[in-house]
Write an enzyme that holds these catalytic residues in place. Sequence first.
Site, PDB file in Angstrom:
ATOM      1  N   ASN A   9      18.806  14.830  32.404  1.00 48.50           N
ATOM      2  CA  ASN A   9      18.653  16.698  31.380  1.00 48.50           C
ATOM      3  C   ASN A   9      17.121  16.708  30.965  1.00 48.50           C
ATOM      4  O   ASN A   9      16.309  15.870  29.719  1.00 48.50           O
ATOM      5  CB  ASN A   9      18.715  16.770  30.343  1.00 48.50           C
ATOM      6  CG  ASN A   9      18.454  18.325  29.203  1.00 48.50           C
ATOM      7  OD1 ASN A   9      18.017  18.952  30.247  1.00 48.50           O
ATOM      8  ND2 ASN A   9      18.901  18.207  28.562  1.00 48.50           N
ATOM      9  N   LYS A  11      14.975  18.676  30.563  1.00 48.59           N
ATOM     10  CA  LYS A  11      14.549  19.763  29.852  1.00 48.59           C
ATOM     11  C   LYS A  11      13.233  20.359  30.033  1.00 48.59           C
ATOM     12  O   LYS A  11      13.191  20.695  31.832  1.00 48.59           O
ATOM     13  CB  LYS A  11      14.640  19.218  28.549  1.00 48.59           C
ATOM     14  CG  LYS A  11      16.062  18.370  27.641  1.00 48.59           C
ATOM     15  CD  LYS A  11      15.798  18.012  25.824  1.00 48.59           C
ATOM     16  CE  LYS A  11      17.493  17.088  25.737  1.00 48.59           C
ATOM     17  NZ  LYS A  11      17.185  16.807  24.200  1.00 48.59           N
ATOM     18  N   HIS A  96      24.152  24.070  25.720  1.00 45.23           N
ATOM     19  CA  HIS A  96      23.470  22.303  25.142  1.00 45.23           C
ATOM     20  C   HIS A  96      22.803  22.782  23.362  1.00 45.23           C
ATOM     21  O   HIS A  96      22.733  24.535  22.862  1.00 45.23           O
ATOM     22  CB  HIS A  96      21.886  22.299  26.268  1.00 45.23           C
ATOM     23  CG  HIS A  96      21.669  21.148  25.531  1.00 45.23           C
ATOM     24  ND1 HIS A  96      20.267  21.267  24.600  1.00 45.23           N
ATOM     25  CD2 HIS A  96      21.367  19.453  25.997  1.00 45.23           C
ATOM     26  CE1 HIS A  96      20.041  20.086  24.121  1.00 45.23           C
ATOM     27  NE2 HIS A  96      20.538  18.786  25.078  1.00 45.23           N
ATOM     28  N   GLU A  98      20.187  23.099  22.070  1.00 46.46           N
ATOM     29  CA  GLU A  98      18.525  23.733  22.051  1.00 46.46           C
ATOM     30  C   GLU A  98      18.906  25.371  22.470  1.00 46.46           C
ATOM     31  O   GLU A  98      18.717  25.529  21.695  1.00 46.46           O
ATOM     32  CB  GLU A  98      17.653  22.524  22.781  1.00 46.46           C
ATOM     33  CG  GLU A  98      17.633  21.502  22.393  1.00 46.46           C
ATOM     34  CD  GLU A  98      16.510  19.965  23.203  1.00 46.46           C
ATOM     35  OE1 GLU A  98      16.780  20.840  24.304  1.00 46.46           O
ATOM     36  OE2 GLU A  98      17.511  19.548  22.406  1.00 46.46           O
ATOM     37  N   GLU A 168      27.924  15.743  22.553  1.00 50.15           N
ATOM     38  CA  GLU A 168      26.277  15.774  22.004  1.00 50.15           C
ATOM     39  C   GLU A 168      26.518  15.728  20.454  1.00 50.15           C
ATOM     40  O   GLU A 168      25.463  17.166  19.533  1.00 50.15           O
ATOM     41  CB  GLU A 168      25.277  16.431  22.865  1.00 50.15           C
ATOM     42  CG  GLU A 168      25.341  16.248  23.921  1.00 50.15           C
ATOM     43  CD  GLU A 168      23.579  16.634  24.922  1.00 50.15           C
ATOM     44  OE1 GLU A 168      23.536  15.620  25.258  1.00 50.15           O
ATOM     45  OE2 GLU A 168      23.545  17.403  24.533  1.00 50.15           O
ATOM     46  N   GLY A 174      17.487  13.138  20.271  1.00 51.34           N
ATOM     47  CA  GLY A 174      16.000  13.030  20.496  1.00 51.34           C
ATOM     48  C   GLY A 174      15.606  12.621  18.604  1.00 51.34           C
ATOM     49  O   GLY A 174      14.533  12.874  18.838  1.00 51.34           O
ATOM     50  N   SER A 214      20.217  10.817  21.742  1.00 48.69           N
ATOM     51  CA  SER A 214      19.820   8.871  21.950  1.00 48.69           C
ATOM     52  C   SER A 214      20.154   8.105  23.079  1.00 48.69           C
ATOM     53  O   SER A 214      20.404   6.494  22.293  1.00 48.69           O
ATOM     54  CB  SER A 214      19.240   8.688  20.834  1.00 48.69           C
ATOM     55  OG  SER A 214      18.553  10.100  19.532  1.00 48.69           O
TER      56      SER A 214
END
Length: 252
Positions: A9, A11, A96, A98, A168, A174, A214
């Site tokens: 991904n 991003k 996702h 985000e 996730e 991250g 991560s």
Amino acid sequence: MRKKIVAGNWKMNKNLQEGIELAKELNTMLSADKPNCDVVICTPFIHLASVAPLLDSQLIGLGAENCADKASGAYTGEVSAEMVKSTGAQYVILGHSERRAYYHETNEILKEKINLALANGLKVIFCIGEVLEEREAGKQNEVVKAQLEGSLFDLTGDEFSNIILAYEPVWAIGTGKTATSDQAEEMHAFIRGVIAEKFGKDAAENVSILYGGSCKPSNAKELFAKPDVDGGLIGGAALKAADFKGIIDAWK
Ligand code: PGA
């Protein structure tokens, strides 16, 4: 047997020229040393049409990171599932964290996106996961179950067969703080149980459930060794071909 998958991904990283370079580098690496799993890269929309012809589709699948919740029309700035498909992409990431957190995508909106993606022949990598406060309150199972129910439970069994799940935990994305392989396995087994209850045992056995957050070459092997972890959804470590390849090689 369900598929083992490593998906990247990107991003909002890499301009078009940088993205093309990364895709070429990865394609060259994997042509020389064939992966033992399905590999997918999910890129910004603007990269898709340029990257698609650079990939050996036998080795690397291509996906978008989002699509619109409407089919077409006056939705300035949006990109439809049909448009994604027309670039040569085969996958789309939806849900996702985000997108949920920064763009207010609800289970309802995601349901619309999933329906449109599937109707246009895309496979959906559907992300689910709890935030830190929810885990600390012991509510992670409840949260993940509600995300599954809210967006996927109206699908038919046939439609569900085009879904890939990605667990996730938001606190691991991250942050460098990976879930332990035991935490991942516990949640993946729970998710498989929820799917079994709704779609039946075969659907649950066949769905690939990826871990994301991560994941890197140094921890991928231990995570992927767990029986219910079928691969990874990789953010930061997908931006360097060597790191991404290191994770792909965890399946060897
Ligand atoms: P990360 O991101 O690997 O950089 O933690 C994973 C993701 O958000 O898909």
